[in-house]
Design a protein around this motif. Sequence first.
Motif, PDB file in Angstrom:
ATOM      1  N   SER A   2       0.827  -1.208   0.000  1.00  0.00           N
ATOM      2  CA  SER A   2       0.000   0.000   0.000  1.00  0.00           C
ATOM      3  C   SER A   2       0.862   1.259   0.000  1.00  0.00           C
ATOM      4  CB  SER A   2      -0.926   0.008   1.219  1.00  0.00           C
ATOM      5  OG  SER A   2      -1.895  -1.013   1.122  1.00  0.00           O
ATOM      6  N   ALA A   3       1.971   1.209   0.739  1.00  0.00           N
ATOM      7  CA  ALA A   3       2.879   2.352   0.760  1.00  0.00           C
ATOM      8  C   ALA A   3       3.503   2.563  -0.616  1.00  0.00           C
ATOM      9  CB  ALA A   3       3.961   2.135   1.816  1.00  0.00           C
ATOM     10  N   ARG A   4       3.960   1.483  -1.240  1.00  0.00           N
ATOM     11  CA  ARG A   4       4.574   1.573  -2.573  1.00  0.00           C
ATOM     12  C   ARG A   4       3.546   2.051  -3.607  1.00  0.00           C
ATOM     13  NH1 ARG A   4       5.963  -3.209  -2.948  1.00  0.00           N
ATOM     14  NH2 ARG A   4       8.103  -3.034  -2.133  1.00  0.00           N
ATOM     15  N   ALA A   5       2.299   1.655  -3.441  1.00  0.00           N
ATOM     16  CA  ALA A   5       1.256   2.060  -4.382  1.00  0.00           C
ATOM     17  C   ALA A   5       1.081   3.573  -4.416  1.00  0.00           C
ATOM     18  CB  ALA A   5      -0.068   1.383  -4.030  1.00  0.00           C
ATOM     19  N   LEU A   6       1.358   4.247  -3.305  1.00  0.00           N
ATOM     20  CA  LEU A   6       1.293   5.710  -3.287  1.00  0.00           C
ATOM     21  C   LEU A   6       2.361   6.305  -4.203  1.00  0.00           C
ATOM     22  CD1 LEU A   6       0.718   6.168   0.534  1.00  0.00           C
ATOM     23  CD2 LEU A   6      -0.872   6.912  -1.252  1.00  0.00           C
ATOM     24  N   ALA A   7       3.563   5.747  -4.138  1.00  0.00           N
ATOM     25  CA  ALA A   7       4.638   6.219  -5.016  1.00  0.00           C
ATOM     26  C   ALA A   7       4.320   5.908  -6.471  1.00  0.00           C
ATOM     27  CB  ALA A   7       5.960   5.585  -4.607  1.00  0.00           C
ATOM     28  N   LEU A   8       3.761   4.740  -6.721  1.00  0.00           N
ATOM     29  CA  LEU A   8       3.394   4.369  -8.092  1.00  0.00           C
ATOM     30  C   LEU A   8       2.266   5.256  -8.616  1.00  0.00           C
ATOM     31  CD1 LEU A   8       3.606   0.496  -7.709  1.00  0.00           C
ATOM     32  CD2 LEU A   8       5.002   1.907  -9.252  1.00  0.00           C
ATOM     33  N   ALA A   9       1.362   5.658  -7.729  1.00  0.00           N
ATOM     34  CA  ALA A   9       0.295   6.575  -8.126  1.00  0.00           C
ATOM     35  C   ALA A   9       0.876   7.923  -8.535  1.00  0.00           C
ATOM     36  CB  ALA A   9      -0.699   6.757  -6.982  1.00  0.00           C
ATOM     37  N   ALA A  10       1.865   8.396  -7.775  1.00  0.00           N
ATOM     38  CA  ALA A  10       2.503   9.675  -8.108  1.00  0.00           C
ATOM     39  C   ALA A  10       3.192   9.601  -9.461  1.00  0.00           C
ATOM     40  CB  ALA A  10       3.511  10.052  -7.015  1.00  0.00           C
ATOM     41  N   ALA A  11       3.884   8.480  -9.721  1.00  0.00           N
ATOM     42  CA  ALA A  11       4.567   8.307 -11.007  1.00  0.00           C
ATOM     43  C   ALA A  11       3.559   8.215 -12.154  1.00  0.00           C
ATOM     44  CB  ALA A  11       5.442   7.058 -10.967  1.00  0.00           C
ATOM     45  N   ARG A  12       2.465   7.502 -11.929  1.00  0.00           N
ATOM     46  CA  ARG A  12       1.431   7.370 -12.968  1.00  0.00           C
ATOM     47  C   ARG A  12       0.786   8.722 -13.272  1.00  0.00           C
ATOM     48  NH1 ARG A  12      -3.616   7.432 -12.213  1.00  0.00           N
ATOM     49  NH2 ARG A  12      -3.525   6.808 -10.017  1.00  0.00           N
ATOM     50  N   GLU A  13       0.447   9.478 -12.229  1.00  0.00           N
ATOM     51  CA  GLU A  13      -0.174  10.786 -12.424  1.00  0.00           C
ATOM     52  C   GLU A  13       0.772  11.742 -13.153  1.00  0.00           C
ATOM     53  OE1 GLU A  13      -3.169  12.000 -11.830  1.00  0.00           O
ATOM     54  OE2 GLU A  13      -4.065  10.257 -10.861  1.00  0.00           O
ATOM     55  N   LEU A  14       2.046  11.665 -12.838  1.00  0.00           N
ATOM     56  CA  LEU A  14       3.023  12.490 -13.545  1.00  0.00           C
ATOM     57  C   LEU A  14       2.973  12.216 -15.037  1.00  0.00           C
ATOM     58  CD1 LEU A  14       5.575  14.393 -13.492  1.00  0.00           C
ATOM     59  CD2 LEU A  14       6.917  12.275 -13.395  1.00  0.00           C
ATOM     60  N   CYS A  15       2.947  10.946 -15.393  1.00  0.00           N
ATOM     61  CA  CYS A  15       2.907  10.557 -16.802  1.00  0.00           C
ATOM     62  C   CYS A  15       1.608  11.008 -17.462  1.00  0.00           C
ATOM     63  CB  CYS A  15       3.083   9.049 -16.911  1.00  0.00           C
ATOM     64  SG  CYS A  15       3.016   8.429 -18.600  1.00  0.00           S
ATOM     65  N   GLU A  16       0.476  10.779 -16.796  1.00  0.00           N
ATOM     66  CA  GLU A  16      -0.819  11.120 -17.375  1.00  0.00           C
ATOM     67  C   GLU A  16      -1.011  12.626 -17.528  1.00  0.00           C
ATOM     68  OE1 GLU A  16      -3.221   7.240 -15.526  1.00  0.00           O
ATOM     69  OE2 GLU A  16      -3.674   9.273 -14.819  1.00  0.00           O
ATOM     70  N   GLU A  17      -0.480  13.397 -16.601  1.00  0.00           N
ATOM     71  CA  GLU A  17      -0.735  14.839 -16.603  1.00  0.00           C
ATOM     72  C   GLU A  17       0.313  15.657 -17.341  1.00  0.00           C
ATOM     73  OE1 GLU A  17      -3.338  15.152 -12.464  1.00  0.00           O
ATOM     74  OE2 GLU A  17      -1.297  15.941 -12.493  1.00  0.00           O
ATOM     75  N   THR A  18       1.515  15.100 -17.493  1.00  0.00           N
ATOM     76  CA  THR A  18       2.599  15.879 -18.105  1.00  0.00           C
ATOM     77  C   THR A  18       3.333  15.145 -19.222  1.00  0.00           C
ATOM     78  OG1 THR A  18       4.401  15.131 -16.658  1.00  0.00           O
ATOM     79  CG2 THR A  18       2.990  16.907 -15.820  1.00  0.00           C
ATOM     80  N   GLY A  19       3.102  13.853 -19.383  1.00  0.00           N
ATOM     81  CA  GLY A  19       3.817  13.078 -20.381  1.00  0.00           C
ATOM     82  C   GLY A  19       5.226  12.701 -19.973  1.00  0.00           C
ATOM     83  N   LEU A  20       5.630  13.027 -18.757  1.00  0.00           N
ATOM     84  CA  LEU A  20       6.980  12.732 -18.282  1.00  0.00           C
ATOM     85  C   LEU A  20       7.002  11.397 -17.539  1.00  0.00           C
ATOM     86  CD1 LEU A  20       7.985  16.271 -16.979  1.00  0.00           C
ATOM     87  CD2 LEU A  20       8.583  15.228 -19.168  1.00  0.00           C
ATOM     88  N   HIS A  21       8.115  10.679 -17.651  1.00  0.00           N
ATOM     89  CA  HIS A  21       8.249   9.351 -17.070  1.00  0.00           C
ATOM     90  C   HIS A  21       9.410   9.316 -16.081  1.00  0.00           C
ATOM     91  CE1 HIS A  21       5.685   7.449 -20.249  1.00  0.00           C
ATOM     92  NE2 HIS A  21       6.108   8.498 -20.926  1.00  0.00           N
ATOM     93  N   LEU A  22       9.223   8.566 -14.999  1.00  0.00           N
ATOM     94  CA  LEU A  22      10.328   8.344 -14.061  1.00  0.00           C
ATOM     95  C   LEU A  22      11.195   7.197 -14.574  1.00  0.00           C
ATOM     96  CD1 LEU A  22       8.846   8.622 -10.444  1.00  0.00           C
ATOM     97  CD2 LEU A  22      10.245  10.274 -11.678  1.00  0.00           C
ATOM     98  N   SER A  23      11.728   7.379 -15.751  1.00  0.00           N
ATOM     99  CA  SER A  23      12.591   6.367 -16.348  1.00  0.00           C
ATOM    100  C   SER A  23      13.323   6.988 -17.524  1.00  0.00           C
ATOM    101  CB  SER A  23      11.766   5.163 -16.828  1.00  0.00           C
ATOM    102  OG  SER A  23      10.841   5.554 -17.823  1.00  0.00           O
ATOM    103  N   THR A  24      14.357   6.344 -17.961  1.00  0.00           N
ATOM    104  CA  THR A  24      15.122   6.864 -19.094  1.00  0.00           C
ATOM    105  C   THR A  24      14.431   6.605 -20.427  1.00  0.00           C
ATOM    106  OG1 THR A  24      16.385   4.803 -19.136  1.00  0.00           O
ATOM    107  CG2 THR A  24      17.320   6.648 -17.890  1.00  0.00           C
ATOM    108  N   MET A  25      13.492   5.636 -20.452  1.00  0.00           N
ATOM    109  CA  MET A  25      12.754   5.306 -21.668  1.00  0.00           C
ATOM    110  C   MET A  25      11.258   5.329 -21.369  1.00  0.00           C
ATOM    111  SD  MET A  25      15.030   4.826 -24.018  1.00  0.00           S
ATOM    112  CE  MET A  25      14.152   3.920 -25.298  1.00  0.00           C
ATOM    113  N   PRO A  26      10.431   5.900 -22.273  1.00  0.00           N
ATOM    114  CA  PRO A  26       8.985   6.000 -22.029  1.00  0.00           C
ATOM    115  C   PRO A  26       8.281   4.684 -21.775  1.00  0.00           C
ATOM    116  CG  PRO A  26       9.642   7.384 -23.874  1.00  0.00           C
ATOM    117  CD  PRO A  26      10.828   6.541 -23.527  1.00  0.00           C
ATOM    118  N   ASP A  27       8.774   3.593 -22.365  1.00  0.00           N
ATOM    119  CA  ASP A  27       8.088   2.311 -22.247  1.00  0.00           C
ATOM    120  C   ASP A  27       8.608   1.466 -21.089  1.00  0.00           C
ATOM    121  OD1 ASP A  27      10.535   1.942 -23.408  1.00  0.00           O
ATOM    122  OD2 ASP A  27       9.878   0.462 -24.885  1.00  0.00           O
TER     123      ASP A  27
END
Length: 220
Positions: free
Chosen positions: A88-113
């Motif tokens: 559940s704690a990790r899911a909060l971080a994953l939610a933040a990463a997902r929202e970043l991608c959905e709202e800005t197109g930016l990814h927490l990774s070196t490659m979009p996929d």
Amino acid sequence: MSTVAAPAAARLRPRASASLILIDRSGASHRILVGRRGSAHVFMPDLYVVPGGRRDPRDHALPFAQDLHPLVLDRLKQNGRRPLSEASARALALAAARELCEETGLHLSTMPDMAPDLSCLRYIARAVTPPGASRRFDNRFFAAFTDEAGIEAQHPTESAELSDLHWLSLDALEAVKMPEIVLAVLDDLKKSLESNRSLPFGSDVWVYTNRNGMFLRHRL
């Protein structure tokens, strides 16, 4: 003796959510990515915020390239009398990463996929929306440096959720209209960066709540 039911807004339970503060430290001053919420939004319309949103049930099952730093995961699990599970704690971080991608197109990774790399995330704050608001959230704020996250600062993409995306100096937050709670979080973030520009993973986590109409702030 009859009783009067409390207004629906006052009975709303906060929903788990997460936000991600991206920090560009390539220049003389730290800059963060902000965007404006639309006029049609019920919650915080026309205000500038950082990317974020509600945690979805599917966030628990999202893949990730690298896990959170142990200090970050440990502090995220601290949840008053009811500690969060590791998932559940990790899911909060994953939610933040997902929202970043959905709202800005930016990814927490070196490659979009690629799955997001959570190892660069710092946990800096928790804020609970006061009773009476039209929407209530129990929000965790994460922070990440763009160079550690493999993000090019000049390439955010507007979405239906956030428009006018741009990089704002932490020294010029008054240039846009922000919610008071976001300003409070960013002010404490600025102080933490002034104390240690690397923003260690074990830095203070501030908790913002409201009791009987009084704004409260304390360390986790």
